[in-house]
Structures are given as structure tokens and as C-alpha cells.
Design a protein around this motif. Structure first.
Motif, PDB file in Angstrom:
ATOM      1  N   GLY A 172      33.669  29.534  53.003  1.00  0.00           N
ATOM      2  CA  GLY A 172      35.225  29.167  52.805  1.00  0.00           C
ATOM      3  C   GLY A 172      35.680  28.467  53.070  1.00  0.00           C
ATOM      4  N   SER A 173      36.387  28.515  51.380  1.00  0.00           N
ATOM      5  CA  SER A 173      37.666  26.720  52.241  1.00  0.00           C
ATOM      6  C   SER A 173      38.319  26.187  52.956  1.00  0.00           C
ATOM      7  N   SER A 174      38.033  27.256  54.513  1.00  0.00           N
ATOM      8  CA  SER A 174      38.182  26.075  55.701  1.00  0.00           C
ATOM      9  C   SER A 174      37.276  25.912  56.368  1.00  0.00           C
ATOM     10  N   SER A 194      30.636  30.366  46.664  1.00  0.00           N
ATOM     11  CA  SER A 194      31.518  28.778  47.640  1.00  0.00           C
ATOM     12  C   SER A 194      33.171  29.251  47.225  1.00  0.00           C
ATOM     13  N   SER A 195      33.817  29.341  48.587  1.00  0.00           N
ATOM     14  CA  SER A 195      35.605  29.239  47.979  1.00  0.00           C
ATOM     15  C   SER A 195      35.641  27.529  48.525  1.00  0.00           C
ATOM     16  N   GLY A 196      37.473  27.728  47.712  1.00  0.00           N
ATOM     17  CA  GLY A 196      37.484  26.179  47.790  1.00  0.00           C
ATOM     18  C   GLY A 196      38.325  25.729  46.007  1.00  0.00           C
ATOM     19  N   ALA A 197      38.118  26.586  45.286  1.00  0.00           N
ATOM     20  CA  ALA A 197      38.586  26.190  44.131  1.00  0.00           C
ATOM     21  C   ALA A 197      40.180  25.755  43.924  1.00  0.00           C
ATOM     22  N   ILE A 198      40.890  26.879  44.210  1.00  0.00           N
ATOM     23  CA  ILE A 198      42.247  26.431  44.205  1.00  0.00           C
ATOM     24  C   ILE A 198      42.192  25.228  45.206  1.00  0.00           C
ATOM     25  N   ALA A 199      41.770  25.444  46.068  1.00  0.00           N
ATOM     26  CA  ALA A 199      42.046  24.722  47.222  1.00  0.00           C
ATOM     27  C   ALA A 199      42.014  22.701  47.280  1.00  0.00           C
ATOM     28  N   VAL A 200      40.679  22.901  46.646  1.00  0.00           N
ATOM     29  CA  VAL A 200      40.671  21.220  45.787  1.00  0.00           C
ATOM     30  C   VAL A 200      41.191  21.130  44.197  1.00  0.00           C
ATOM     31  N   VAL A 222      28.460  31.027  42.839  1.00  0.00           N
ATOM     32  CA  VAL A 222      29.390  31.792  42.871  1.00  0.00           C
ATOM     33  C   VAL A 222      31.027  31.721  43.394  1.00  0.00           C
ATOM     34  N   ASN A 223      31.545  32.073  42.806  1.00  0.00           N
ATOM     35  CA  ASN A 223      33.358  32.024  43.277  1.00  0.00           C
ATOM     36  C   ASN A 223      33.543  33.507  42.109  1.00  0.00           C
ATOM     37  N   GLU A 224      35.347  33.965  42.883  1.00  0.00           N
ATOM     38  CA  GLU A 224      35.364  34.687  41.538  1.00  0.00           C
ATOM     39  C   GLU A 224      36.270  33.776  40.768  1.00  0.00           C
ATOM     40  N   ASN A 225      36.387  34.460  39.325  1.00  0.00           N
ATOM     41  CA  ASN A 225      37.376  33.252  38.404  1.00  0.00           C
ATOM     42  C   ASN A 225      39.072  33.338  38.583  1.00  0.00           C
ATOM     43  N   ASP A 226      39.014  32.691  39.508  1.00  0.00           N
ATOM     44  CA  ASP A 226      39.986  32.676  40.062  1.00  0.00           C
ATOM     45  C   ASP A 226      41.163  31.639  38.714  1.00  0.00           C
ATOM     46  N   THR A 227      40.832  32.227  37.341  1.00  0.00           N
ATOM     47  CA  THR A 227      41.925  31.129  36.002  1.00  0.00           C
ATOM     48  C   THR A 227      42.389  32.959  35.454  1.00  0.00           C
ATOM     49  N   ILE A 257      43.398  36.321  39.869  1.00  0.00           N
ATOM     50  CA  ILE A 257      43.953  35.723  41.446  1.00  0.00           C
ATOM     51  C   ILE A 257      44.496  37.134  42.326  1.00  0.00           C
ATOM     52  N   HIS A 258      44.179  36.497  43.421  1.00  0.00           N
ATOM     53  CA  HIS A 258      44.470  37.782  43.845  1.00  0.00           C
ATOM     54  C   HIS A 258      46.338  38.788  44.277  1.00  0.00           C
ATOM     55  N   GLU A 259      46.924  37.396  43.463  1.00  0.00           N
ATOM     56  CA  GLU A 259      48.046  38.370  43.823  1.00  0.00           C
ATOM     57  C   GLU A 259      48.481  39.658  42.829  1.00  0.00           C
ATOM     58  N   GLY A 318      39.309  40.235  44.967  1.00  0.00           N
ATOM     59  CA  GLY A 318      39.668  40.087  46.208  1.00  0.00           C
ATOM     60  C   GLY A 318      39.130  38.803  47.058  1.00  0.00           C
ATOM     61  N   ASP A 319      38.847  38.744  47.634  1.00  0.00           N
ATOM     62  CA  ASP A 319      38.101  37.605  48.749  1.00  0.00           C
ATOM     63  C   ASP A 319      37.491  37.645  48.643  1.00  0.00           C
ATOM     64  N   ASN A 320      36.384  36.376  49.088  1.00  0.00           N
ATOM     65  CA  ASN A 320      35.036  35.835  48.567  1.00  0.00           C
ATOM     66  C   ASN A 320      33.903  36.586  49.676  1.00  0.00           C
ATOM     67  N   ASP A 321      34.351  37.010  50.292  1.00  0.00           N
ATOM     68  CA  ASP A 321      33.529  37.740  52.129  1.00  0.00           C
ATOM     69  C   ASP A 321      33.060  38.901  51.010  1.00  0.00           C
ATOM     70  N   ILE A 323      44.158  27.912  54.840  1.00  0.00           N
ATOM     71  CA  ILE A 323      43.448  28.391  53.488  1.00  0.00           C
ATOM     72  C   ILE A 323      42.752  29.104  53.275  1.00  0.00           C
ATOM     73  N   GLY A 324      42.484  29.337  52.293  1.00  0.00           N
ATOM     74  CA  GLY A 324      40.931  30.494  52.217  1.00  0.00           C
ATOM     75  C   GLY A 324      42.176  31.952  52.118  1.00  0.00           C
ATOM     76  N   THR A 325      40.726  33.245  51.904  1.00  0.00           N
ATOM     77  CA  THR A 325      41.775  34.213  52.636  1.00  0.00           C
ATOM     78  C   THR A 325      40.778  35.047  53.271  1.00  0.00           C
ATOM     79  N   GLY A 326      40.626  35.698  53.794  1.00  0.00           N
ATOM     80  CA  GLY A 326      39.448  36.971  54.700  1.00  0.00           C
ATOM     81  C   GLY A 326      39.466  36.554  56.054  1.00  0.00           C
TER      82      GLY A 326
HETATM   83  N1  GLU Z   1      37.968  31.950  44.873  1.00  0.00           N
HETATM   84  C1  GLU Z   1      38.928  31.648  45.543  1.00  0.00           C
HETATM   85  C2  GLU Z   1      38.878  30.216  46.105  1.00  0.00           C
HETATM   86  O1  GLU Z   1      38.115  29.358  44.875  1.00  0.00           O
HETATM   87  C3  GLU Z   1      38.777  31.534  47.405  1.00  0.00           C
HETATM   88  C4  GLU Z   1      38.987  33.282  47.721  1.00  0.00           C
HETATM   89  C5  GLU Z   1      38.231  33.206  49.278  1.00  0.00           C
HETATM   90  O2  GLU Z   1      38.108  32.087  50.077  1.00  0.00           O
HETATM   91  O3  GLU Z   1      38.330  34.122  49.492  1.00  0.00           O
HETATM   92  O4  GLU Z   1      39.664  28.636  45.962  1.00  0.00           O
END
Ligand code: GLU
Length: 291
Positions: free
Chosen positions: A28-30, A66-72, A150-155, A158-160, A166-169, A228-231
């Protein structure tokens, strides 16, 4: 119909993790960032990659979620971590995902391994043709010895906004289902599952082995302790439902020290192990659609 195994002790069951052949690891991002600065923890990423390459060198199939796309992306674009505007997050994900992959590719290449990027949305799973294609892509990549990242295609999801996995878990459990993984390791900011939140209740006790998921379903707490991150833990139990039903053993462990990956796959006592109990009638597309 459930495929139930004869009762095994935790020791016997953990010992079996040595033989797992297809492993999904979620970070996760954190766990990827320095909390103080929000910058990527490159030493940790390097150690993570080394752990995964070592599994690969042992002949196992490896997938990283791997999360982190938005935070990076926020860091690159100098946008406050607290900014929650959807288009801003989507733009950040587009920038951050590319940056993240660049770093992963460089690190994996140092150990002579090839990575591939797979970005998924809810439609990848609920749409039969998309799911079939995604399954074929994963299968072929693994056959070719590639490590999919792998990641969710947040572009675009998106969660909202509705239509997100959903979350990456949860995503990592879905991926485990799609590729028929036999082990999922969720790296978290907590050692595993407790009877209550150990940050607020000193009497909370650690659960090392979950034989039956129903026994622990109400123990998940919403907070992650990080912003940071979700889950939180409830997200992890939600993921466990999918993993366990798909026939994937799942371990929640602390990602503070990523050497926990090889310790788990050596059958040692780290994290909370959820024993799989495959349900042949479990339909992931149907499950997601009903969420
Ligand atoms: N897909 C999001 C990202 O890469 C993270 C979602 C999550 O951490 O659950 O920023």
C-alpha cells in the motif's frame, strides 16, 4: 460446493506455504512512502523488488499489486496530499503511475526481471469479454516469466466515483481469483489481525491463524492509522472473503520490513494467516456486481 481439507494445525498449514507456486503481493501507499516527507522510500522499494525477484528465482509466479500512483503524482505535481478533488486525483494518478512503473522497471531490471503494467477497473471483471482478455494476458505474461505490476486504473475509475473495484486490498484478492493464485500477501501498517484495534485497546490480542473467516468478520476496524492510501482492516477482511472463497491462502503482515515476504513463504510465524476454503460456486463477477 466447498472443498474442505482435513483439519491441519497452524504449524502444518504454515509449513505448506513453502510450496505455494503463484503468489500475489500487495503493498500500500503508506508502506511505500516516508511518512515525514511523502517521498517514496526507495530503499524499501529496492528491498521489496529483491524479495519478489528471489521468489521468482525460486521458480514461482509473482504478481505485485502496488498502490502509490496518486500519492506519487501529487508529490511530482506539488499538490497537497489532502487534495481530494476527483479530476486532480485522476491527473495525479496518470502522472504518478508512470513514475512508479519507471522506478519498478528500473529496479526489477537490475535483477534481470521484466515487469508489465496491468491497470484494471471494475469492468475488467464484470464484463465477460474483458475478464477473459485480462485472464489471458496474465496467463501469458506469467508463462513468459514476466512479473505483472497491477493497480486500479485510477485515471478512469476513482474511489469517489462509482464503477471502481475499490481499494487495492480488494483488487489484489480479485487478481488472485483471476489468476488462480495460491497465496496472497497483504503488506499492511499493522502486524495482522487483532481482536480489537491495538492502537486504542492495550488488551487487544493478536490472531495468528484464521481457520474460519466467519469467526472474525466483525473484528475489522475502519481506520488504517495512516492518511495515505485506503483500506483499513475491514477492507482486508473484505479481501479475505474473496481470497478464501477463491482458494487462495491470505496473509496480512506488517510491510514495515519487507523481508517478512520470504519469512512467510518459508512457513514461519509472521502475520495473520487466513486459510483458504475454495467454494466452486463462488463467482467473482457476480460478487462484484452485487457490491
Ligand atoms: N490505486 C490507488 C493509488 O495507486 C491506491 C488505492 C489503495 O491504496 O487502495 O494511488
Amino acid at each position: 460446493m466447498r472443498n474442505t481439507e482435513p483439519e491441519l494445525t497452524e504449524k502444518e498449514y504454515r509449513g505448506r506455504l513453502k510450496d505455494r507456486k503463484r503468489i500475489v503481493v500487495k503493498i500500500g501507499s503508506s508502506s511505500l512512502h516516508h511518512m515525514s516527507t511523502g517521498e517514496l522510500n526507495l530503499t524499501k522499494m529496492e528491498r521489496l523488488v529483491r524479495e519478489l525477484c528471489e521468489l521468482k528465482n525460486q521458480g514461482k509466479d509473482v504478481i505485485l499489486v502496488s498502490s502509490g500512483a496518486i500519492a506519487v503524482g501529487k508529490k511530482v505535481l506539488n499538490i497537497a496530499p489532502t487534495d481530494k478533488e476527483v479530476p486532480v486525483k485522476q491527473a495525479c494518478a496518470a502522472v504518478g503511475q508512470a513514475r512508479l512503473m519507471m522506478i519498478y522497471q528500473k529496479l526489477f531490471a537490475e535483477y534481470n526481471h521484466t515487469t508489465a503494467q496491468i491497470l484494471m477497473t471494475k469492468h475488467t471483471i464484470v464484463d465477460d469479454i474483458n475478464r477473459h482478455n485480462a485472464h489471458n494476458t496474465f496467463t501469458e505474461l506469467l508463462k513468459l516469466g514476466v512479473i505483472p505490476v497491477v493497480n486500479e486504473n485510477d485515471t478512469v475509475a476513482i474511489h469517489e466515483v462509482e464503477d471502481t473495484i475499490g481499494d487495492n486490498d480488494f483488487l489484489s484478492a480479485v487478481v488472485s481469483n483471476l489468476v488462480g493464485a495460491d497465496l496472497l500477501i497483504l503488506l499492511s501498517d499493522i502486524d495482522g489481525l487483532y481482536t480489537d484495534d491495538p492502537r486504542s485497546n492495550k488488551n487487544a490480542s493478536f490472531i495468528s491463524f484464521v481457520d474460519k473467516l466467519d469467526d472474525v468478520m466483525d473484528m475489522g476496524k475502519e481506520s488504517t492509522g495512516s492518511n495515505i492510501g485506503t483500506g483499513g482492516m475491514s477492507a482486508k477482511l473484505h479481501a479475505a472473503t474473496v481470497a478464501v472463497n477463491a482458494g487462495t491462502d491470505m496473509v496480512i503482515a506488517n510491510g514495515k520490513d519487507v523481508s517478512v515476504i520470504h519469512k512467510i513463504t518459508e512457513g514461519r510465524y509472521y502475520g495473520t494467516l487466513f486459510k483458504s476454503c475454495r467454494d466452486d460456486g463462488f463467482d467473482i463477477a457476480d460478487y462484484i456486481e452485487r457490491m
